[in-house]
Write a protein that holds these residues in place. Structure first.
Motif, PDB file in Angstrom:
ATOM      1  N   UNK A 138       1.265  -1.286   0.107  1.00 25.44           N
ATOM      2  CA  UNK A 138      -0.063  -0.196  -0.132  1.00 25.44           C
ATOM      3  C   UNK A 138       0.636   0.791  -0.134  1.00 25.44           C
ATOM      4  N   UNK A 139       1.404   1.386   0.657  1.00 26.48           N
ATOM      5  CA  UNK A 139       2.892   2.334   0.578  1.00 26.48           C
ATOM      6  C   UNK A 139       3.168   2.335  -0.389  1.00 26.48           C
ATOM      7  N   UNK A 140       4.091   1.403  -0.923  1.00 26.83           N
ATOM      8  CA  UNK A 140       4.318   1.417  -2.386  1.00 26.83           C
ATOM      9  C   UNK A 140       3.793   2.287  -3.401  1.00 26.83           C
ATOM     10  N   UNK A 141       2.548   2.048  -3.266  1.00 26.60           N
ATOM     11  CA  UNK A 141       1.343   3.001  -3.988  1.00 26.60           C
ATOM     12  C   UNK A 141       0.922   4.149  -3.370  1.00 26.60           C
ATOM     13  N   UNK A 142       1.098   4.740  -2.406  1.00 26.88           N
ATOM     14  CA  UNK A 142       1.274   6.287  -1.810  1.00 26.88           C
ATOM     15  C   UNK A 142       2.473   7.225  -2.903  1.00 26.88           C
ATOM     16  N   UNK A 143       4.137   6.190  -2.400  1.00 21.07           N
ATOM     17  CA  UNK A 143       4.374   6.594  -2.384  1.00 21.07           C
ATOM     18  C   UNK A 143       5.042   6.811  -4.397  1.00 21.07           C
ATOM     19  N   UNK A 144       4.460   6.306  -5.105  1.00 17.53           N
ATOM     20  CA  UNK A 144       4.545   5.841  -6.249  1.00 17.53           C
ATOM     21  C   UNK A 144       3.978   7.199  -7.100  1.00 17.53           C
ATOM     22  N   UNK A 145       4.633   6.503  -8.149  1.00 18.59           N
ATOM     23  CA  UNK A 145       4.351   8.459  -9.383  1.00 18.59           C
ATOM     24  C   UNK A 145       3.939   8.346 -10.963  1.00 18.59           C
ATOM     25  N   UNK A 146       4.280   6.780 -10.993  1.00 23.14           N
ATOM     26  CA  UNK A 146       3.766   6.483 -12.199  1.00 23.14           C
ATOM     27  C   UNK A 146       2.644   5.047 -12.089  1.00 23.14           C
ATOM     28  N   UNK A 147       2.457   4.401 -13.385  1.00 26.55           N
ATOM     29  CA  UNK A 147       1.081   3.727 -13.228  1.00 26.55           C
ATOM     30  C   UNK A 147       1.903   2.262 -13.126  1.00 26.55           C
ATOM     31  N   UNK A 148       2.777   2.473 -13.469  1.00 24.47           N
ATOM     32  CA  UNK A 148       3.732   1.058 -13.140  1.00 24.47           C
ATOM     33  C   UNK A 148       4.214   0.969 -11.602  1.00 24.47           C
ATOM     34  N   UNK A 149       4.333   1.909 -10.602  1.00 29.20           N
ATOM     35  CA  UNK A 149       4.891   1.809  -9.625  1.00 29.20           C
ATOM     36  C   UNK A 149       3.307   1.346  -8.769  1.00 29.20           C
ATOM     37  N   UNK A 150       2.436   1.339  -9.169  1.00 31.63           N
ATOM     38  CA  UNK A 150       0.809   0.539  -8.994  1.00 31.63           C
ATOM     39  C   UNK A 150       0.827  -0.282  -9.119  1.00 31.63           C
ATOM     40  N   UNK A 151       1.347  -0.516 -10.347  1.00 30.69           N
ATOM     41  CA  UNK A 151       0.630  -1.657 -11.446  1.00 30.69           C
ATOM     42  C   UNK A 151       1.846  -3.074 -10.425  1.00 30.69           C
ATOM     43  N   UNK A 184       0.955  -8.375  -5.208  1.00 27.66           N
ATOM     44  CA  UNK A 184      -0.277  -9.254  -3.779  1.00 27.66           C
ATOM     45  C   UNK A 184      -0.559 -10.368  -4.649  1.00 27.66           C
ATOM     46  N   UNK A 185      -0.635 -10.145  -5.571  1.00 32.51           N
ATOM     47  CA  UNK A 185      -1.000 -11.655  -6.873  1.00 32.51           C
ATOM     48  C   UNK A 185       0.213 -12.436  -6.783  1.00 32.51           C
ATOM     49  N   UNK A 186       1.479 -12.371  -6.428  1.00 34.13           N
ATOM     50  CA  UNK A 186       2.522 -13.136  -6.899  1.00 34.13           C
ATOM     51  C   UNK A 186       2.265 -14.747  -6.781  1.00 34.13           C
ATOM     52  N   UNK A 194      -5.610  -9.433 -13.431  1.00 34.69           N
ATOM     53  CA  UNK A 194      -5.212  -8.421 -14.484  1.00 34.69           C
ATOM     54  C   UNK A 194      -5.646  -7.511 -14.699  1.00 34.69           C
ATOM     55  N   UNK A 195      -5.914  -6.809 -14.060  1.00 40.66           N
ATOM     56  CA  UNK A 195      -6.208  -4.953 -13.308  1.00 40.66           C
ATOM     57  C   UNK A 195      -5.313  -4.473 -13.692  1.00 40.66           C
ATOM     58  N   UNK A 196      -4.178  -5.252 -12.565  1.00 40.19           N
ATOM     59  CA  UNK A 196      -2.482  -4.148 -12.475  1.00 40.19           C
ATOM     60  C   UNK A 196      -1.650  -4.247 -13.836  1.00 40.19           C
ATOM     61  N   UNK A 197      -2.623  -5.539 -14.675  1.00 41.75           N
ATOM     62  CA  UNK A 197      -1.455  -5.713 -16.091  1.00 41.75           C
ATOM     63  C   UNK A 197      -1.974  -4.296 -16.887  1.00 41.75           C
ATOM     64  N   UNK A 221       1.603  10.296 -12.622  1.00 39.80           N
ATOM     65  CA  UNK A 221       0.162  11.096 -12.471  1.00 39.80           C
ATOM     66  C   UNK A 221       0.666  12.485 -12.647  1.00 39.80           C
ATOM     67  N   UNK A 222      -0.462  13.726 -12.745  1.00 34.05           N
ATOM     68  CA  UNK A 222      -0.306  14.779 -13.347  1.00 34.05           C
ATOM     69  C   UNK A 222       0.309  16.033 -12.326  1.00 34.05           C
ATOM     70  N   UNK A 223       0.792  16.927 -12.455  1.00 32.48           N
ATOM     71  CA  UNK A 223       2.250  17.571 -11.968  1.00 32.48           C
ATOM     72  C   UNK A 223       0.801  18.567 -10.566  1.00 32.48           C
TER      73      UNK A 223
END
Length: 396
Positions: A276-289, A295-297, A350-353, A362-364
């Motif tokens: 969850x923290x990685x998503x909060x600190x992420x900047x790109x869609x790839x980070x959240x993905x 989580x599903x590995x 599938x949603x992650x991919x 994320x927009x500036x």
């Protein structure tokens, strides 16, 4: 270091309770050793569970092995043969039951382990030498066999002490109390409190029978959730029931090859909070993905959702292994929940991919906010505060 494996011929023979207590003392000491070792091993791992200080981990295990040998020598070595003899005699006197063959195999295995420990300790290596550490390491599986399974020998020794069930009810009284308990169960006023198995393999359950704002402690024989159970006694309190009811035998295990003292090395694992923290600190869609995919590995370092499905499946196996009507129903529910988690896992994957394929950031205008305001320089004059505006006094 040569332990005495039997009491002295001229000395008094230990009675069954003393033998059972010796095994209990050893199990208690092994539990303490195990906890201390796990604490030491935790200090050798990183936050994901990987060992990063292998020499310290090896030293912790060597200390564990030596402490276990000393515990066995102190508490159990003088009593193993006598304990096994008493346990075998008690086993021969028990009524036929499904678990007796397994118990006999356990006693044979404990005897083999005791013999191996004796042979090794009769040829001690030099104290503190690598050879001694090798001996202790080789003995660890045999020591843990006694720590894991000597409960069965202890229980059999206790069984030999002559504690047998005294049937306090006549056939007519048993029929009457059983009908009363069945009626209370239909009203939802039969409160189950404790359950165990007797030596004959039958389950015993304590319950409070509530009737007219009064409750009576009763003992049931059989599965309370299936037809055919009976009330075998009623008591003023649990202490009175414990004096006359069949003593509990050790419960079974879900998997026969599992040892609490020989757990596998934990696989590296990223916690759900960190994902969850990685998503909060992420900047790109790839980070959240990447966080979602973590989580599903599947496989050795499986993610939290896969571990949750494994937990449901294992808990379902446990519920089914209870071999009760309620356990089978709960096992079916857990199996259905496991299938739902499997479906959700595939949907999240599938949603992650798809999220990773968006190639977006994320927009500036989502500008971060400073958590700490900058302090003024030392040689600067602080700004003049605005003049205070006096408010007119109020008169009553």
């Amino acid at each position: 270091m040569t332990p005495a494996n039997n009491p002295l011929p001229d000395g008094p023979r230990p009675v069954a309770p003393e033998l059972a207590n010796a095994a209990r003392d050893f199990r208690l000491r092994m539990t303490v050793i195990d906890r201390e070792t796990e604490t030491a091993l935790d200090m050798t791992r990183d936050r994901y569970g990987s060992t990063v200080h292998p020499s310290a981990a090896a030293a912790a295990r060597a200390h564990r092995d030596k402490a276990a040998v000393e515990a066995y020598t102190t508490h159990l070595a003088p009593h193993t043969d006598a304990l096994l003899d008493v346990a075998r005699r008690a086993l021969d006197e028990l009524p036929p039951a499904r678990h007796l063959a397994g118990w006999r195999a356990v006693l044979d295995g404990l005897a083999a382990s005791a013999a191996e420990i004796r042979r090794t300790l009769d040829r001690p290596a030099a104290p503190g030498s690598p050879e001694e550490r090798g001996q202790h390491s080789a003995l660890w599986p045999h020591l843990t066999a006694w720590a894991d399974h000597s409960l069965i020998a202890s229980n059999l020794a206790d069984q030999s002490d002559g504690h047998h069930h005294k049937a306090p009810l006549t056939d007519e009284e048993q029929r009457m109390w059983t009908e009363m308990a069945q009626a209370a169960q239909q009203r939802g006023e039969l409160e189950l409190t404790e359950s165990w198995y007797a030596a004959d393999g039958q389950p015993i359950t304590l319950a409070y029978l509530v009737e007219d704002d009064d409750s009576t402690l009763v003992a049931l024989r059989g599965d309370p959730d299936a037809p055919g159970w009976q009330v075998i006694g009623h008591y003023a309190h649990e202490y009175e029931a414990g004096k006359v009811l069949p003593v509990p035998v050790p419960p079974g295990v879900l998997r026969a090859d599992v040892s609490r003292f020989n757990r596998p090395v934990p696989a590296p694992e990223v916690s759900l909070q960190e994902l969850i923290r990685n998503v909060v600190e992420g900047r790109t869609a790839g980070d959240a993905s990447d966080a979602l995919l973590g989580a599903v590995q599947r496989g050795y370092d499986a993610g939290p959702m896969v571990r949750l499905q494994e937990l449901l499946e294992t808990s379902g196996q446990f519920a089914s292994a209870l071999e009760t009507a309620q356990g089978r129903q709960i096992a079916a529910r857990l199996s259905a929940l496991g299938r739902q988690i499997e479906f959700l896992t595939r949907e999240v994957e599938e949603a992650a991919e798809d999220l990773g394929a968006t190639v977006a950031v994320l927009p500036p205008h989502r500008t971060p906010v400073l958590r700490v305001r900058p302090r003024p320089a030392v040689d600067t004059t602080p700004p003049t505060p605005p003049p205070r505006v006096s408010s007119p006094a109020r008169h009553r």
